[in-house]
Design a protein around this motif. Structure first.
Motif, PDB file in Angstrom:
ATOM      1  N   GLY A   1      -9.935  11.746  -9.331  1.00 11.92           N
ATOM      2  CA  GLY A   1     -10.057  10.454  -8.649  1.00 11.92           C
ATOM      3  C   GLY A   1      -9.070   9.410  -9.108  1.00 11.92           C
ATOM      4  O   GLY A   1      -9.469   8.318  -9.525  1.00 11.92           O
ATOM      5  N   PRO A   2      -7.743   9.678  -9.053  1.00  7.74           N
ATOM      6  CA  PRO A   2      -6.775   8.633  -9.423  1.00  7.74           C
ATOM      7  C   PRO A   2      -6.901   7.446  -8.487  1.00  7.74           C
ATOM      8  O   PRO A   2      -7.233   7.610  -7.303  1.00  7.74           O
ATOM      9  CB  PRO A   2      -5.418   9.330  -9.268  1.00  7.74           C
ATOM     10  N   ARG A   3      -6.647   6.244  -9.000  1.00  8.04           N
ATOM     11  CA  ARG A   3      -6.903   5.030  -8.233  1.00  8.04           C
ATOM     12  C   ARG A   3      -5.634   4.188  -8.075  1.00  8.04           C
ATOM     13  O   ARG A   3      -4.780   4.152  -8.959  1.00  8.04           O
ATOM     14  CB  ARG A   3      -7.966   4.177  -8.923  1.00  8.04           C
ATOM     15  N   LEU A   4      -5.577   3.499  -6.939  1.00  6.91           N
ATOM     16  CA  LEU A   4      -4.552   2.499  -6.683  1.00  6.91           C
ATOM     17  C   LEU A   4      -5.231   1.157  -6.476  1.00  6.91           C
ATOM     18  O   LEU A   4      -6.122   1.039  -5.626  1.00  6.91           O
ATOM     19  CB  LEU A   4      -3.739   2.869  -5.435  1.00  6.91           C
ATOM     20  N   ILE A   5      -4.848   0.155  -7.265  1.00 11.03           N
ATOM     21  CA  ILE A   5      -5.368  -1.198  -7.101  1.00 11.03           C
ATOM     22  C   ILE A   5      -4.203  -2.097  -6.689  1.00 11.03           C
ATOM     23  O   ILE A   5      -3.207  -2.205  -7.415  1.00 11.03           O
ATOM     24  CB  ILE A   5      -6.015  -1.727  -8.393  1.00 11.03           C
TER      25      ILE A   5
ATOM     26  N   HIS B   1      -6.694   6.714   4.499  1.00 11.26           N
ATOM     27  CA  HIS B   1      -6.119   7.540   3.439  1.00 11.26           C
ATOM     28  C   HIS B   1      -7.219   8.208   2.634  1.00 11.26           C
ATOM     29  O   HIS B   1      -8.273   7.632   2.402  1.00 11.26           O
ATOM     30  CB  HIS B   1      -5.245   6.687   2.506  1.00 11.26           C
ATOM     31  N   ARG B   2      -6.949   9.407   2.168  1.00  9.47           N
ATOM     32  CA  ARG B   2      -7.913  10.117   1.336  1.00  9.47           C
ATOM     33  C   ARG B   2      -7.581   9.863  -0.134  1.00  9.47           C
ATOM     34  O   ARG B   2      -7.346  10.777  -0.923  1.00  9.47           O
ATOM     35  CB  ARG B   2      -7.887  11.613   1.671  1.00  9.47           C
ATOM     36  N   ARG B   3      -7.529   8.610  -0.469  1.00 14.90           N
ATOM     37  CA  ARG B   3      -7.255   8.175  -1.836  1.00 14.90           C
ATOM     38  C   ARG B   3      -8.212   7.048  -2.187  1.00 14.90           C
ATOM     39  O   ARG B   3      -8.751   6.369  -1.304  1.00 14.90           O
ATOM     40  CB  ARG B   3      -5.811   7.675  -1.981  1.00 14.90           C
ATOM     41  N   SER B   4      -8.401   6.836  -3.483  1.00 17.74           N
ATOM     42  CA  SER B   4      -9.212   5.712  -3.945  1.00 17.74           C
ATOM     43  C   SER B   4      -8.324   4.486  -4.056  1.00 17.74           C
ATOM     44  O   SER B   4      -7.416   4.441  -4.898  1.00 17.74           O
ATOM     45  CB  SER B   4      -9.846   6.029  -5.301  1.00 17.74           C
ATOM     46  N   ILE B   5      -8.566   3.500  -3.187  1.00 16.31           N
ATOM     47  CA  ILE B   5      -7.710   2.316  -3.107  1.00 16.31           C
ATOM     48  C   ILE B   5      -8.577   1.068  -3.097  1.00 16.31           C
ATOM     49  O   ILE B   5      -9.566   0.985  -2.368  1.00 16.31           O
ATOM     50  CB  ILE B   5      -6.839   2.336  -1.834  1.00 16.31           C
ATOM     51  N   ASP B   6      -8.203   0.084  -3.910  1.00 17.31           N
ATOM     52  CA  ASP B   6      -8.859  -1.219  -3.924  1.00 17.31           C
ATOM     53  C   ASP B   6      -7.841  -2.284  -3.546  1.00 17.31           C
ATOM     54  O   ASP B   6      -6.746  -2.339  -4.135  1.00 17.31           O
ATOM     55  CB  ASP B   6      -9.424  -1.538  -5.309  1.00 17.31           C
TER      56      ASP B   6
ATOM     57  N   ILE C   1       0.827  -1.204   0.000  1.00 18.96           N
ATOM     58  CA  ILE C   1       0.000   0.000   0.000  1.00 18.96           C
ATOM     59  C   ILE C   1       0.861   1.255   0.000  1.00 18.96           C
ATOM     60  O   ILE C   1       0.647   2.177  -0.792  1.00 18.96           O
ATOM     61  CB  ILE C   1      -0.954   0.001   1.204  1.00 18.96           C
ATOM     62  N   ASN C   2       1.866   1.296   0.876  1.00 15.47           N
ATOM     63  CA  ASN C   2       2.740   2.468   0.921  1.00 15.47           C
ATOM     64  C   ASN C   2       3.504   2.641  -0.385  1.00 15.47           C
ATOM     65  O   ASN C   2       3.706   3.766  -0.850  1.00 15.47           O
ATOM     66  CB  ASN C   2       3.720   2.349   2.089  1.00 15.47           C
ATOM     67  N   GLN C   3       3.920   1.533  -0.976  1.00 10.96           N
ATOM     68  CA  GLN C   3       4.608   1.604  -2.258  1.00 10.96           C
ATOM     69  C   GLN C   3       3.685   2.197  -3.322  1.00 10.96           C
ATOM     70  O   GLN C   3       4.082   3.077  -4.093  1.00 10.96           O
ATOM     71  CB  GLN C   3       5.072   0.210  -2.682  1.00 10.96           C
ATOM     72  N   GLY C   4       2.447   1.711  -3.345  1.00 11.28           N
ATOM     73  CA  GLY C   4       1.498   2.229  -4.314  1.00 11.28           C
ATOM     74  C   GLY C   4       1.177   3.698  -4.095  1.00 11.28           C
ATOM     75  O   GLY C   4       1.052   4.464  -5.057  1.00 11.28           O
ATOM     76  N   LEU C   5       1.047   4.114  -2.833  1.00  4.35           N
ATOM     77  CA  LEU C   5       0.762   5.523  -2.537  1.00  4.35           C
ATOM     78  C   LEU C   5       1.930   6.416  -2.929  1.00  4.35           C
ATOM     79  O   LEU C   5       1.738   7.556  -3.376  1.00  4.35           O
ATOM     80  CB  LEU C   5       0.453   5.686  -1.049  1.00  4.35           C
ATOM     81  N   PHE C   6       3.148   5.910  -2.795  1.00  2.46           N
ATOM     82  CA  PHE C   6       4.333   6.650  -3.235  1.00  2.46           C
ATOM     83  C   PHE C   6       4.254   6.919  -4.734  1.00  2.46           C
ATOM     84  O   PHE C   6       4.483   8.041  -5.203  1.00  2.46           O
ATOM     85  CB  PHE C   6       5.585   5.844  -2.892  1.00  2.46           C
ATOM     86  N   TYR C   7       3.908   5.886  -5.487  1.00  2.00           N
ATOM     87  CA  TYR C   7       3.798   6.045  -6.939  1.00  2.00           C
ATOM     88  C   TYR C   7       2.601   6.921  -7.315  1.00  2.00           C
ATOM     89  O   TYR C   7       2.649   7.648  -8.312  1.00  2.00           O
ATOM     90  CB  TYR C   7       3.673   4.678  -7.608  1.00  2.00           C
ATOM     91  N   LEU C   8       1.524   6.853  -6.526  1.00  2.00           N
ATOM     92  CA  LEU C   8       0.357   7.683  -6.804  1.00  2.00           C
ATOM     93  C   LEU C   8       0.708   9.164  -6.634  1.00  2.00           C
ATOM     94  O   LEU C   8       0.269  10.008  -7.428  1.00  2.00           O
ATOM     95  CB  LEU C   8      -0.784   7.290  -5.867  1.00  2.00           C
ATOM     96  N   SER C   9       1.497   9.476  -5.616  1.00  2.00           N
ATOM     97  CA  SER C   9       1.946  10.863  -5.425  1.00  2.00           C
ATOM     98  C   SER C   9       2.825  11.305  -6.582  1.00  2.00           C
ATOM     99  O   SER C   9       2.727  12.449  -7.059  1.00  2.00           O
ATOM    100  CB  SER C   9       2.713  10.993  -4.101  1.00  2.00           C
ATOM    101  N   TRP C  10       3.698  10.402  -7.037  1.00  2.00           N
ATOM    102  CA  TRP C  10       4.534  10.715  -8.205  1.00  2.00           C
ATOM    103  C   TRP C  10       3.651  11.008  -9.417  1.00  2.00           C
ATOM    104  O   TRP C  10       3.889  11.967 -10.161  1.00  2.00           O
ATOM    105  CB  TRP C  10       5.460   9.535  -8.517  1.00  2.00           C
TER     106      TRP C  10
END
Length: 298
Positions: free
Chosen positions: A123-127, A144-149, A86-95
Protein backbone atom coordinates in the motif's frame (compact mmCIF):
# COMPACT_ATOMS: atom_id res chain seq x y z
CA UNK A 1 -13.70 25.75 -3.24
CA UNK A 2 -14.51 25.74 0.47
CA UNK A 3 -12.03 27.16 2.95
CA UNK A 4 -12.19 27.11 6.72
CA UNK A 5 -13.02 30.50 8.20
CA UNK A 6 -11.04 31.26 11.34
CA UNK A 7 -11.74 33.98 13.91
CA UNK A 8 -9.70 35.34 16.79
CA UNK A 9 -11.64 36.27 19.91
CA UNK A 10 -10.77 39.61 21.53
CA UNK A 11 -10.97 39.00 25.28
CA UNK A 12 -10.99 42.71 26.10
CA UNK A 13 -14.19 43.70 24.30
CA UNK A 14 -15.74 40.30 23.47
CA UNK A 15 -15.44 41.02 19.75
CA UNK A 16 -14.00 38.76 17.07
CA UNK A 17 -11.66 39.38 14.14
CA UNK A 18 -11.40 37.13 11.13
CA UNK A 19 -7.94 35.70 10.53
CA UNK A 20 -7.59 35.86 6.78
CA UNK A 21 -6.23 32.78 4.99
CA UNK A 22 -3.32 33.17 2.62
CA UNK A 23 -1.00 31.13 0.46
CA UNK A 24 2.70 30.69 1.03
CA UNK A 25 4.96 33.07 -0.87
CA UNK A 26 6.91 30.15 -2.29
CA UNK A 27 6.37 26.38 -2.39
CA UNK A 28 9.47 25.76 -0.26
CA UNK A 29 7.77 27.35 2.76
CA UNK A 30 5.03 24.70 2.72
CA UNK A 31 7.48 21.89 2.06
CA UNK A 32 9.85 22.99 4.81
CA UNK A 33 7.08 23.28 7.40
CA UNK A 34 5.52 19.91 6.57
CA UNK A 35 8.88 18.14 6.52
CA UNK A 36 9.82 19.59 9.90
CA UNK A 37 6.54 18.46 11.47
CA UNK A 38 5.66 15.54 9.19
CA UNK A 39 4.93 12.97 11.88
CA UNK A 40 2.57 15.32 13.72
CA UNK A 41 0.80 16.60 10.60
CA UNK A 42 0.62 13.47 8.44
CA UNK A 43 1.54 10.56 10.71
CA UNK A 44 4.60 9.98 8.50
CA UNK A 45 8.21 9.65 9.58
CA UNK A 46 10.40 11.88 7.42
CA UNK A 47 13.14 10.19 5.41
CA UNK A 48 14.47 12.53 2.72
CA UNK A 49 13.90 15.81 0.90
CA UNK A 50 14.38 16.44 -2.83
CA UNK A 51 15.34 12.81 -3.37
CA UNK A 52 16.93 12.26 -6.77
CA UNK A 53 15.47 9.55 -9.01
CA UNK A 54 18.72 9.37 -10.98
CA UNK A 55 19.80 10.44 -14.46
CA UNK A 56 17.40 8.13 -16.34
CA UNK A 57 14.20 9.46 -14.73
CA UNK A 58 15.70 12.89 -14.17
CA UNK A 59 13.51 14.05 -11.32
CA UNK A 60 13.43 14.82 -7.61
CA UNK A 61 10.81 13.57 -5.18
CA UNK A 62 9.81 16.42 -2.89
CA UNK A 63 9.60 14.30 0.28
CA UNK A 64 9.97 10.63 1.12
CA UNK A 65 8.60 9.09 4.29
CA UNK A 66 7.28 6.00 6.03
CA UNK A 67 3.83 6.03 7.61
CA UNK A 68 2.67 4.52 10.91
CA UNK A 69 1.95 1.14 9.33
CA UNK A 70 5.20 0.88 7.39
CA UNK A 71 3.82 2.03 4.02
CA UNK A 72 6.19 4.07 1.81
CA UNK A 73 4.96 7.63 1.29
CA UNK A 74 5.71 10.22 -1.36
CA UNK A 75 4.65 13.80 -0.62
CA UNK A 76 4.44 16.35 -3.43
CA UNK A 77 3.77 20.06 -2.88
CA UNK A 78 2.44 22.95 -4.94
CA UNK A 79 2.08 26.54 -3.78
CA UNK A 80 -1.12 27.04 -5.79
CA UNK A 81 -3.36 24.86 -7.95
CA UNK A 82 -1.47 22.68 -10.40
CA UNK A 83 -3.14 20.07 -12.60
CA UNK A 84 0.15 18.19 -12.94
CA UNK A 85 0.72 17.36 -9.28
CA UNK A 86 -1.12 14.02 -9.34
CA UNK A 87 0.52 12.73 -12.52
CA UNK A 88 3.90 13.87 -11.25
CA UNK A 89 3.35 12.04 -7.99
CA UNK A 90 2.16 8.87 -9.76
CA UNK A 91 5.29 8.96 -11.94
CA UNK A 92 7.45 9.00 -8.82
CA UNK A 93 5.30 6.31 -7.19
CA UNK A 94 5.96 4.00 -10.16
CA UNK A 95 9.67 4.75 -9.85
CA UNK A 96 9.53 3.89 -6.16
CA UNK A 97 7.91 0.50 -6.80
CA UNK A 98 10.77 -0.31 -9.20
CA UNK A 99 13.40 0.74 -6.63
CA UNK A 100 12.28 -1.07 -3.50
CA UNK A 101 15.77 -2.09 -2.43
CA UNK A 102 16.97 1.51 -2.68
CA UNK A 103 14.07 2.73 -0.53
CA UNK A 104 14.60 0.00 2.07
CA UNK A 105 18.27 0.95 2.24
CA UNK A 106 17.25 4.55 2.94
CA UNK A 107 14.87 3.37 5.68
CA UNK A 108 17.63 1.21 7.17
CA UNK A 109 20.03 4.15 7.28
CA UNK A 110 17.51 6.60 8.75
CA UNK A 111 15.27 4.43 10.94
CA UNK A 112 17.13 1.16 11.48
CA UNK A 113 17.04 -2.44 10.28
CA UNK A 114 13.77 -3.35 11.97
CA UNK A 115 11.84 -0.58 10.20
CA UNK A 116 13.42 -1.59 6.88
CA UNK A 117 12.37 -5.22 7.37
CA UNK A 118 8.76 -4.20 8.02
CA UNK A 119 8.16 -1.96 4.98
CA UNK A 120 4.65 -2.66 3.66
CA UNK A 121 4.80 -2.66 -0.13
CA UNK A 122 1.14 -3.57 -0.62
CA UNK A 123 0.00 0.00 0.00
CA UNK A 124 2.47 2.74 -1.03
CA UNK A 125 0.91 6.19 -0.67
CA UNK A 126 0.96 9.50 -2.50
CA UNK A 127 0.06 12.64 -0.55
CA UNK A 128 -0.42 15.82 -2.60
CA UNK A 129 -0.36 19.08 -0.63
CA UNK A 130 -1.52 22.16 -2.57
CA UNK A 131 -3.55 25.35 -2.26
CA UNK A 132 -6.54 23.59 -3.81
CA UNK A 133 -7.71 20.92 -6.24
CA UNK A 134 -10.28 20.86 -9.02
CA UNK A 135 -13.21 18.47 -9.30
CA UNK A 136 -11.28 16.81 -12.12
CA UNK A 137 -8.43 16.08 -9.69
CA UNK A 138 -10.86 14.50 -7.22
CA UNK A 139 -12.36 12.38 -9.99
CA UNK A 140 -8.92 11.39 -11.30
CA UNK A 141 -7.67 9.96 -8.01
CA UNK A 142 -10.78 7.78 -7.75
CA UNK A 143 -9.94 6.23 -11.11
CA UNK A 144 -6.42 5.22 -10.08
CA UNK A 145 -5.70 2.00 -8.24
CA UNK A 146 -3.33 3.74 -5.87
CA UNK A 147 -3.60 5.17 -2.37
CA UNK A 148 -3.76 8.94 -2.89
CA UNK A 149 -4.58 11.78 -0.49
CA UNK A 150 -5.33 15.30 -1.72
CA UNK A 151 -4.64 17.78 1.08
CA UNK A 152 -5.39 21.51 0.97
CA UNK A 153 -3.19 23.88 2.97
CA UNK A 154 -3.69 27.43 4.19
CA UNK A 155 -1.69 29.85 6.29
CA UNK A 156 -3.60 31.95 8.81
CA UNK A 157 -2.00 35.07 10.21
CA UNK A 158 1.65 34.73 11.14
CA UNK A 159 1.56 31.55 13.21
CA UNK A 160 -1.26 29.22 12.11
CA UNK A 161 -1.04 26.46 9.52
CA UNK A 162 -4.09 24.47 8.41
CA UNK A 163 -4.49 21.20 6.51
CA UNK A 164 -7.75 19.82 5.15
CA UNK A 165 -8.24 16.49 3.37
CA UNK A 166 -10.09 17.10 0.09
CA UNK A 167 -10.10 13.50 -1.14
CA UNK A 168 -8.67 10.23 0.11
CA UNK A 169 -8.62 7.01 -1.88
CA UNK A 170 -7.16 3.70 -0.76
CA UNK A 171 -6.61 2.26 -4.23
CA UNK A 172 -6.82 -1.50 -4.52
CA UNK A 173 -7.05 -2.13 -0.76
CA UNK A 174 -10.75 -1.24 -0.47
CA UNK A 175 -13.08 -4.24 -0.18
CA UNK A 176 -16.83 -4.65 -0.33
CA UNK A 177 -18.70 -5.01 2.93
CA UNK A 178 -19.48 -8.71 2.59
CA UNK A 179 -15.85 -9.52 1.84
CA UNK A 180 -14.79 -7.34 4.76
CA UNK A 181 -17.10 -9.31 7.02
CA UNK A 182 -15.60 -12.60 5.85
CA UNK A 183 -12.06 -11.34 6.42
CA UNK A 184 -12.89 -10.23 9.95
CA UNK A 185 -14.60 -13.54 10.62
CA UNK A 186 -11.56 -15.51 9.47
CA UNK A 187 -9.24 -13.54 11.75
CA UNK A 188 -11.54 -13.99 14.73
CA UNK A 189 -12.08 -17.68 13.99
CA UNK A 190 -8.32 -18.20 13.90
CA UNK A 191 -8.23 -16.85 17.46
CA UNK A 192 -10.50 -19.74 18.49
CA UNK A 193 -13.52 -17.79 19.77
CA UNK A 194 -16.82 -17.91 17.89
CA UNK A 195 -18.18 -15.03 19.96
CA UNK A 196 -15.36 -12.80 18.69
CA UNK A 197 -16.49 -13.20 15.08
CA UNK A 198 -19.60 -11.04 15.43
CA UNK A 199 -17.89 -8.66 17.84
CA UNK A 200 -14.98 -8.03 15.49
CA UNK A 201 -17.43 -7.56 12.63
CA UNK A 202 -19.43 -5.03 14.64
CA UNK A 203 -16.28 -3.05 15.49
CA UNK A 204 -15.23 -3.07 11.84
CA UNK A 205 -18.63 -1.80 10.71
CA UNK A 206 -18.55 1.05 13.24
CA UNK A 207 -15.01 2.17 12.41
CA UNK A 208 -15.44 2.03 8.63
CA UNK A 209 -18.81 3.76 8.91
CA UNK A 210 -17.49 6.80 10.74
CA UNK A 211 -17.03 8.73 7.49
CA UNK A 212 -15.78 8.77 3.93
CA UNK A 213 -12.18 8.02 3.13
CA UNK A 214 -11.51 5.43 5.84
CA UNK A 215 -8.72 3.10 4.74
CA UNK A 216 -8.04 -0.32 6.22
CA UNK A 217 -4.39 -1.38 6.36
CA UNK A 218 -3.65 -5.02 7.19
CA UNK A 219 -0.57 -5.85 9.25
CA UNK A 220 0.31 -9.24 10.73
CA UNK A 221 -0.78 -8.37 14.28
CA UNK A 222 -3.33 -5.60 13.76
CA UNK A 223 -5.63 -3.87 11.31
CA UNK A 224 -5.25 -0.07 11.11
CA UNK A 225 -8.13 2.27 10.30
CA UNK A 226 -6.76 5.37 8.69
CA UNK A 227 -7.80 8.75 7.37
CA UNK A 228 -4.72 10.83 6.69
CA UNK A 229 -3.31 9.23 9.86
CA UNK A 230 -4.28 6.16 11.87
CA UNK A 231 -7.20 6.75 14.20
CA UNK A 232 -7.76 3.17 15.39
CA UNK A 233 -5.94 -0.15 15.43
CA UNK A 234 -7.82 -3.40 15.99
CA UNK A 235 -5.49 -6.13 17.22
CA UNK A 236 -5.89 -9.79 16.37
CA UNK A 237 -8.70 -11.00 18.64
CA UNK A 238 -7.97 -12.92 21.80
CA UNK A 239 -10.33 -15.64 23.06
CA UNK A 240 -12.32 -13.42 25.38
CA UNK A 241 -11.72 -9.84 24.24
CA UNK A 242 -10.75 -7.45 21.48
CA UNK A 243 -8.17 -4.71 21.96
CA UNK A 244 -8.56 -1.43 20.07
CA UNK A 245 -5.97 1.35 20.32
CA UNK A 246 -7.09 4.93 19.70
CA UNK A 247 -5.32 8.23 19.03
CA UNK A 248 -6.75 9.95 22.09
CA UNK A 249 -4.82 11.46 24.98
CA UNK A 250 -5.73 9.22 27.96
CA UNK A 251 -5.58 12.31 30.19
CA UNK A 252 -8.70 13.57 28.41
CA UNK A 253 -10.68 10.41 29.21
CA UNK A 254 -12.26 9.18 32.43
CA UNK A 255 -10.57 5.80 32.51
CA UNK A 256 -12.75 2.83 33.50
CA UNK A 257 -10.90 -0.19 34.92
CA UNK A 258 -11.32 -3.20 32.66
CA UNK A 259 -12.59 -1.07 29.77
CA UNK A 260 -10.09 1.74 29.03
CA UNK A 261 -6.40 1.94 29.89
CA UNK A 262 -3.54 4.41 29.44
CA UNK A 263 -0.81 2.59 27.47
CA UNK A 264 1.37 5.60 26.66
CA UNK A 265 4.94 4.46 27.13
CA UNK A 266 3.94 0.78 27.03
CA UNK A 267 4.77 -1.47 24.11
CA UNK A 268 1.82 -2.80 22.11
CA UNK A 269 0.81 -3.64 18.56
CA UNK A 270 -0.59 -0.82 16.43
CA UNK A 271 -0.63 2.88 17.30
CA UNK A 272 -2.42 4.96 19.90
CA UNK A 273 -2.12 5.67 23.63
CA UNK A 274 -5.64 4.68 24.70
CA UNK A 275 -6.46 0.99 24.92
CA UNK A 276 -10.13 -0.04 24.77
CA UNK A 277 -11.07 -3.59 25.80
CA UNK A 278 -14.20 -5.00 24.19
CA UNK A 279 -15.90 -8.19 25.36
CA UNK A 280 -19.57 -7.69 24.47
CA UNK A 281 -21.72 -5.75 21.97
CA UNK A 282 -22.55 -3.42 24.86
CA UNK A 283 -18.85 -2.55 25.10
CA UNK A 284 -18.86 -1.61 21.41
CA UNK A 285 -21.75 0.78 22.05
CA UNK A 286 -19.93 2.28 25.03
CA UNK A 287 -16.83 2.82 22.90
CA UNK A 288 -18.48 4.63 20.01
CA UNK A 289 -17.95 8.13 21.42
CA UNK A 290 -14.27 7.32 21.83
CA UNK A 291 -14.13 5.99 18.26
CA UNK A 292 -15.71 9.20 16.95
CA UNK A 293 -13.33 11.40 18.93
CA UNK A 294 -10.30 9.58 17.58
CA UNK A 295 -11.66 9.74 14.01
CA UNK A 296 -12.28 13.49 14.31
CA UNK A 297 -8.72 14.09 15.48
CA UNK A 298 -7.05 12.07 12.69
Amino acid sequence: MTVLKLYRRDVTNSGITEVMPRLAEIEAVVQGFVETHMETLLGVRFLASEYSTGPVHGGRIDSLGLDENGSPVIVEYKRGVDAGIINQGLFYLSWLMDHRAEFEHLVRVRLGSRAASEVLWSGPRLICVAADFTRYDVHAVREHRRSIDLVRYRLFGSDLFGLETVASVSGGTRVVRSARRRAVARVAADAGSASMVELAGAVDEVLVGLGDGVHRVERKTYRAYQRLRNFACLCSPQRSKLLVYLKIDPKDVDLVPGFTRDVSGLGHHGTGDLEVRLRTPRDVERAQELFRASYAAA
